[in-house]
Motif scaffolding. Structure first.
Motif, PDB file in Angstrom:
ATOM      1  N   PRO A 103     -12.017  11.154  19.528  1.00 48.12           N
ATOM      2  CA  PRO A 103     -12.610  11.162  20.871  1.00 48.12           C
ATOM      3  C   PRO A 103     -12.529   9.814  21.593  1.00 48.12           C
ATOM      4  N   MET A 104     -12.527   8.714  20.835  1.00 43.33           N
ATOM      5  CA  MET A 104     -12.510   7.379  21.443  1.00 43.33           C
ATOM      6  C   MET A 104     -11.092   6.863  21.691  1.00 43.33           C
ATOM      7  N   MET A 105     -10.091   7.434  21.023  1.00 43.03           N
ATOM      8  CA  MET A 105      -8.728   6.898  21.107  1.00 43.03           C
ATOM      9  C   MET A 105      -8.203   6.886  22.536  1.00 43.03           C
ATOM     10  N   GLY A 106      -8.248   8.050  23.204  1.00 43.20           N
ATOM     11  CA  GLY A 106      -7.705   8.150  24.551  1.00 43.20           C
ATOM     12  C   GLY A 106      -8.473   7.319  25.559  1.00 43.20           C
ATOM     13  N   SER A 107      -9.811   7.315  25.431  1.00 43.22           N
ATOM     14  CA  SER A 107     -10.642   6.574  26.385  1.00 43.22           C
ATOM     15  C   SER A 107     -10.378   5.081  26.320  1.00 43.22           C
ATOM     16  N   LEU A 108     -10.377   4.509  25.114  1.00 48.49           N
ATOM     17  CA  LEU A 108     -10.169   3.072  24.976  1.00 48.49           C
ATOM     18  C   LEU A 108      -8.735   2.674  25.314  1.00 48.49           C
TER      19      LEU A 108
ATOM     20  N   MET B  69       0.831  -1.204   0.000  1.00 49.65           N
ATOM     21  CA  MET B  69       0.000   0.000   0.000  1.00 49.65           C
ATOM     22  C   MET B  69       0.871   1.262   0.000  1.00 49.65           C
ATOM     23  N   ASP B  70       0.325   2.347  -0.505  1.00 47.80           N
ATOM     24  CA  ASP B  70       0.988   3.650  -0.498  1.00 47.80           C
ATOM     25  C   ASP B  70       1.467   3.987   0.912  1.00 47.80           C
ATOM     26  N   LEU B  71       2.702   4.442   1.042  1.00 50.26           N
ATOM     27  CA  LEU B  71       3.321   4.654   2.347  1.00 50.26           C
ATOM     28  C   LEU B  71       2.599   5.716   3.182  1.00 50.26           C
ATOM     29  N   ALA B  72       2.114   6.759   2.527  1.00 54.42           N
ATOM     30  CA  ALA B  72       1.391   7.808   3.262  1.00 54.42           C
ATOM     31  C   ALA B  72       0.105   7.254   3.868  1.00 54.42           C
ATOM     32  N   LEU B  73      -0.600   6.411   3.112  1.00 58.42           N
ATOM     33  CA  LEU B  73      -1.811   5.777   3.631  1.00 58.42           C
ATOM     34  C   LEU B  73      -1.476   4.834   4.779  1.00 58.42           C
ATOM     35  N   GLN B  74      -0.396   4.068   4.613  1.00 59.04           N
ATOM     36  CA  GLN B  74       0.010   3.149   5.671  1.00 59.04           C
ATOM     37  C   GLN B  74       0.264   3.881   6.979  1.00 59.04           C
ATOM     38  N   GLU B  75       0.963   5.000   6.890  1.00 58.26           N
ATOM     39  CA  GLU B  75       1.308   5.761   8.092  1.00 58.26           C
ATOM     40  C   GLU B  75       0.058   6.228   8.828  1.00 58.26           C
ATOM     41  N   LEU B  76      -0.933   6.698   8.088  1.00 59.74           N
ATOM     42  CA  LEU B  76      -2.155   7.199   8.704  1.00 59.74           C
ATOM     43  C   LEU B  76      -3.001   6.059   9.270  1.00 59.74           C
ATOM     44  N   ILE B  77      -3.058   4.960   8.545  1.00 61.17           N
ATOM     45  CA  ILE B  77      -3.880   3.825   8.973  1.00 61.17           C
ATOM     46  C   ILE B  77      -3.314   3.190  10.238  1.00 61.17           C
ATOM     47  N   GLN B  78      -1.988   3.121  10.321  1.00 63.51           N
ATOM     48  CA  GLN B  78      -1.378   2.513  11.501  1.00 63.51           C
ATOM     49  C   GLN B  78      -1.650   3.309  12.772  1.00 63.51           C
ATOM     50  N   ARG B  79      -1.993   4.570  12.633  1.00 60.15           N
ATOM     51  CA  ARG B  79      -2.372   5.372  13.804  1.00 60.15           C
ATOM     52  C   ARG B  79      -3.746   4.958  14.340  1.00 60.15           C
ATOM     53  N   ILE B  80      -4.570   4.356  13.481  1.00 54.56           N
ATOM     54  CA  ILE B  80      -5.920   3.948  13.870  1.00 54.56           C
ATOM     55  C   ILE B  80      -5.926   2.550  14.476  1.00 54.56           C
ATOM     56  N   PHE B  81      -4.906   1.751  14.168  1.00 59.78           N
ATOM     57  CA  PHE B  81      -4.871   0.366  14.632  1.00 59.78           C
ATOM     58  C   PHE B  81      -4.966   0.215  16.153  1.00 59.78           C
ATOM     59  N   PRO B  82      -4.311   1.089  16.970  1.00 62.68           N
ATOM     60  CA  PRO B  82      -4.458   0.929  18.428  1.00 62.68           C
ATOM     61  C   PRO B  82      -5.911   0.981  18.897  1.00 62.68           C
ATOM     62  N   LEU B  83      -6.741   1.770  18.223  1.00 68.48           N
ATOM     63  CA  LEU B  83      -8.158   1.829  18.572  1.00 68.48           C
ATOM     64  C   LEU B  83      -8.824   0.480  18.302  1.00 68.48           C
ATOM     65  N   CYS B  84      -8.518  -0.118  17.152  1.00 73.12           N
ATOM     66  CA  CYS B  84      -9.069  -1.438  16.809  1.00 73.12           C
ATOM     67  C   CYS B  84      -8.626  -2.488  17.819  1.00 73.12           C
ATOM     68  N   GLU B  85      -7.352  -2.452  18.204  1.00 75.26           N
ATOM     69  CA  GLU B  85      -6.798  -3.440  19.131  1.00 75.26           C
ATOM     70  C   GLU B  85      -7.407  -3.291  20.524  1.00 75.26           C
ATOM     71  N   ASN B  86      -7.595  -2.057  20.977  1.00 77.70           N
ATOM     72  CA  ASN B  86      -8.193  -1.840  22.293  1.00 77.70           C
ATOM     73  C   ASN B  86      -9.672  -2.215  22.306  1.00 77.70           C
ATOM     74  N   TYR B  87     -10.363  -2.004  21.188  1.00 79.70           N
ATOM     75  CA  TYR B  87     -11.766  -2.432  21.121  1.00 79.70           C
ATOM     76  C   TYR B  87     -11.867  -3.945  21.295  1.00 79.70           C
ATOM     77  N   LEU B  88     -11.006  -4.687  20.617  1.00 78.45           N
ATOM     78  CA  LEU B  88     -11.027  -6.148  20.750  1.00 78.45           C
ATOM     79  C   LEU B  88     -10.690  -6.573  22.175  1.00 78.45           C
ATOM     80  N   LEU B  89      -9.702  -5.927  22.765  1.00 80.44           N
ATOM     81  CA  LEU B  89      -9.309  -6.264  24.136  1.00 80.44           C
ATOM     82  C   LEU B  89     -10.473  -6.044  25.097  1.00 80.44           C
TER      83      LEU B  89
END
Length: 234
Positions: free
Chosen positions: A169-174, A91-111
């Motif tokens: 808004p959900m990043m810090g809370s989760l 994938m395009d590197l710029a997209l990868q960089e932005l998407i990887q910032r969202i992954f912690p939210l996905c991981e914390n939701y699963l946890l």
């Protein structure tokens, strides 16, 4: 000494029934231990504008703990219930960089969702029951947010940058709750130990009023629900 009633064994043996780690509709099943899926055409073979549309669809799945075509899920060795998300490296590197910032939210939701499933069992105790109930209410708000994001995507008004903005808004809370949940699970905390941990974490978040208020509210709701359950038992 009386023992707590046991939950049905299928609740442990069939994780798909709990909403964990199931692939999108129409996709073939994959092993639970490792999730690695690809497609005939790697995402990097498409123009960046098309890559963005494809990965937003996958991100909406990932936000609910579901694997996509270009986003895979793998368990973390040595950490019970922890997973990490991986993106197609083409994938395009710029997209990868932005998407990887969202992954912690996905991981914390699963946890958190796994913790709610586990601590809803009788043997977890009344305080952890109340904590799981409060977390379930928070997850309903989170799921409503994802539904709204999907609606915006379907009408063509959502970009990856916009998705990142709306998730803030959900990043810090989760994240803060994920730290508490890992501690409760690893140390097998019950009763007042869980309340004390939440209270100490709320004090530690003195620089983030929103997260501090959230954790203080959890303590209040746990105490309120616990008192209500005890009163009904009497």
């Amino acid at each position: 000494m009386e023992t707590a009633p046991a939950t049905p064994q299928w609740n442990v043996e069939r994780p798909f029934l709990t909403g964990r780690f199931h692939p999108p509709s129409g996709a073939k099943p994959y092993p639970v231990e490792t999730f690695c899926r690809g497609s005939e055409n790697v995402i990097g073979s498409y123009p960046v504008s098309v890559q963005e549309l494809l990965v937003i669809d996958d991100l909406l799945y990932a936000l609910m703990g579901i694997e996509g075509w270009y986003i895979s899920i793998k368990r973390v060795r040595g950490k019970e219930g922890r997973v990490i998300f991986h993106i197609d490296p083409s994938m395009d590197l710029a997209l990868q960089e932005l998407i990887q910032r969202i992954f912690p939210l996905c991981e914390n939701y699963l946890l958190i969702s796994q913790f709610v499933e586990a601590k809803s069992q009788f043997k977890s105790g009344l305080v952890n029951h109340a904590f799981a109930a409060a977390l379930r209410a928070l997850l309903l708000d989170y799921q409503a947010m994802v539904a709204q994001l999907e609606h915006q995507f379907r009408i063509g008004r959502l970009s990856v940058q916009g998705l990142w903005f709306y998730c803030q808004p959900m990043m810090g809370s989760l994240h803060a709750l994920g730290i508490v949940i890992e501690k409760v699970s690893s140390d097998n905390l019950f009763g007042s130990a869980t309340l004390n941990l939440l209270q100490s974490q709320a004090k530690a978040m003195v620089g983030d009023n929103a997260v501090r208020s959230l954790q203080a509210n959890f303590v209040y709701h746990i105490c309120h629900n616990f008192w209500g359950i005890n009163k009904s038992l009497k």
